[in-house]
Design an enzyme around this catalytic site. Sequence first.
Site, PDB file in Angstrom:
ATOM      1  N   SER A 132       0.839  -1.027   0.052  1.00 58.00           N
ATOM      2  CA  SER A 132       0.110  -0.055   0.091  1.00 58.00           C
ATOM      3  C   SER A 132       0.928   1.058   0.031  1.00 58.00           C
ATOM      4  O   SER A 132       1.873   1.230   0.508  1.00 58.00           O
ATOM      5  CB  SER A 132      -0.877   0.195   1.345  1.00 58.00           C
ATOM      6  OG  SER A 132      -1.558   1.034   1.403  1.00 58.00           O
ATOM      7  N   SER A 133       0.371   2.453  -0.693  1.00 55.26           N
ATOM      8  CA  SER A 133       0.987   3.471  -0.481  1.00 55.26           C
ATOM      9  C   SER A 133       0.447   4.354   0.547  1.00 55.26           C
ATOM     10  O   SER A 133       0.974   5.354   0.881  1.00 55.26           O
ATOM     11  CB  SER A 133       0.730   4.395  -1.907  1.00 55.26           C
ATOM     12  OG  SER A 133      -0.716   4.469  -1.850  1.00 55.26           O
TER      13      SER A 133
END
Length: 468
Positions: A318-319
Amino acid sequence: MKTRQEHDLLGYKEVPADAYYGIQTLRAVENFDICGVKLSFYPLFIDALAMVKMASAKANNELGLLSDELTKVIVQAGEEVLSGEYYDQFPVDMIQGGAGTSTNMNANEVIANRALELMGFEKGEYEHCHPNNHINLSQSTNDAYPTAIKIALINHNTRLVEVLKNLVESFRAKGKEFAHVIKMGRTQLQDAVPMTLGQEFEAYAVNLEEEIARLNQNAQLFREVNMGATAIGTGINSEPEYSEKVVRHLQQITNLDIVLAGNLIEATPDTGSYVMYSSALKRLAIKLSKICNDLRLMSAGPRCGLNEINLPKMQPGSSIMPGKVNPVIPEVVNQVAFKVIGNDLTVTFAAEAGQLQLNVMEPVLVRSILESMEMLEKAMDVLKDKCITGITANEEVCRAMVLNSIGIVTALNPTLGYEASSALAKEALADNRSVYDLVLEKNLLTKEMLDELLQPERMIKPQKFVKK
């Protein structure tokens, strides 16, 4: 850039001087910038085209239609194509109008121009060795092109099956490694009865192993070719003995059990073998996708899901969510499966679109099948190397879920009966109690009998009934 001038039915064009292809290939490049995937992307297909031209030259030589000198240089040029030396000279888009004529002419021109060089002439001096008059002698695109397709698909199938076998073995190895890990089996995403994680992975191995036979069985359909059919199956512009001779030479060159179709008029527009083989690819893709769905479910969590297995961590997930790692390898295999299923639909439409004595949609058909094979091959390699071989089991999590499950009440059916067991399950669920405690509390079984019946290991295979 230096050029040479060539002509065809439509006029003259300047062809790059160092190109082994000619004017008809150049027109195809200009006309069909469609999918961006060139013939050169599929060396096995180019090899098959060269084999067809070599076999044809030898057959024509036996019939006295082609000189020894021309036969020698055509065969040598074909062998050089097989060595990979001229793959970059096949720039035609895989999807093209013309029922494959552009592909056939690309091969004719490359082999003709290399043959000219071998005889000491310049490229384009076709009066000495002509793409149509000599390389395409006794042929039409309508028999040379599908024959090359079939040879390429047989050879590609061999490669695909080897990758599949390796994947099967990786699942089988995990089956042995996890043979002792007790877990809960599930149906309709609900708790069912216990099993071992090893049984689950061995089942995946068997499930995929079945597809080896299916792929090989359907690939056998490609052995039947229509060489000598020429335009529509009547054999116009070929001699009576040509079909038998060219098939014999194809057998020798390809080391495949190639056979001549019984009716060339029927065989020329028939695409049934492609439909069957594509359906086998789809079946494999569906099975792979289902297995990958299972892997994602079993690894879900890690704290708030099943968390039965750990997939290798391949990249941050995930960013925005620190620490998140996603099941990216099963996900990419799922997506490959979707593409293969879509390609099978394309093959279906392309096969149905045949009209009268020819199916002109073979280019998109072969492009779809080859793409499916290529993607499945890569996806299975990635799944094996970056996922299956690195999976570990969370043994305690698996066992705890079994012992806490209402599903173990199934093991009491033969002893207590369905009604009593069903009532136990209902009460255990309603009161958040364990089945074990309720049975003892109600004096339904002695502790010794209960312990024997509810051994998880006892519930993973058939057992003699224990009477109350």
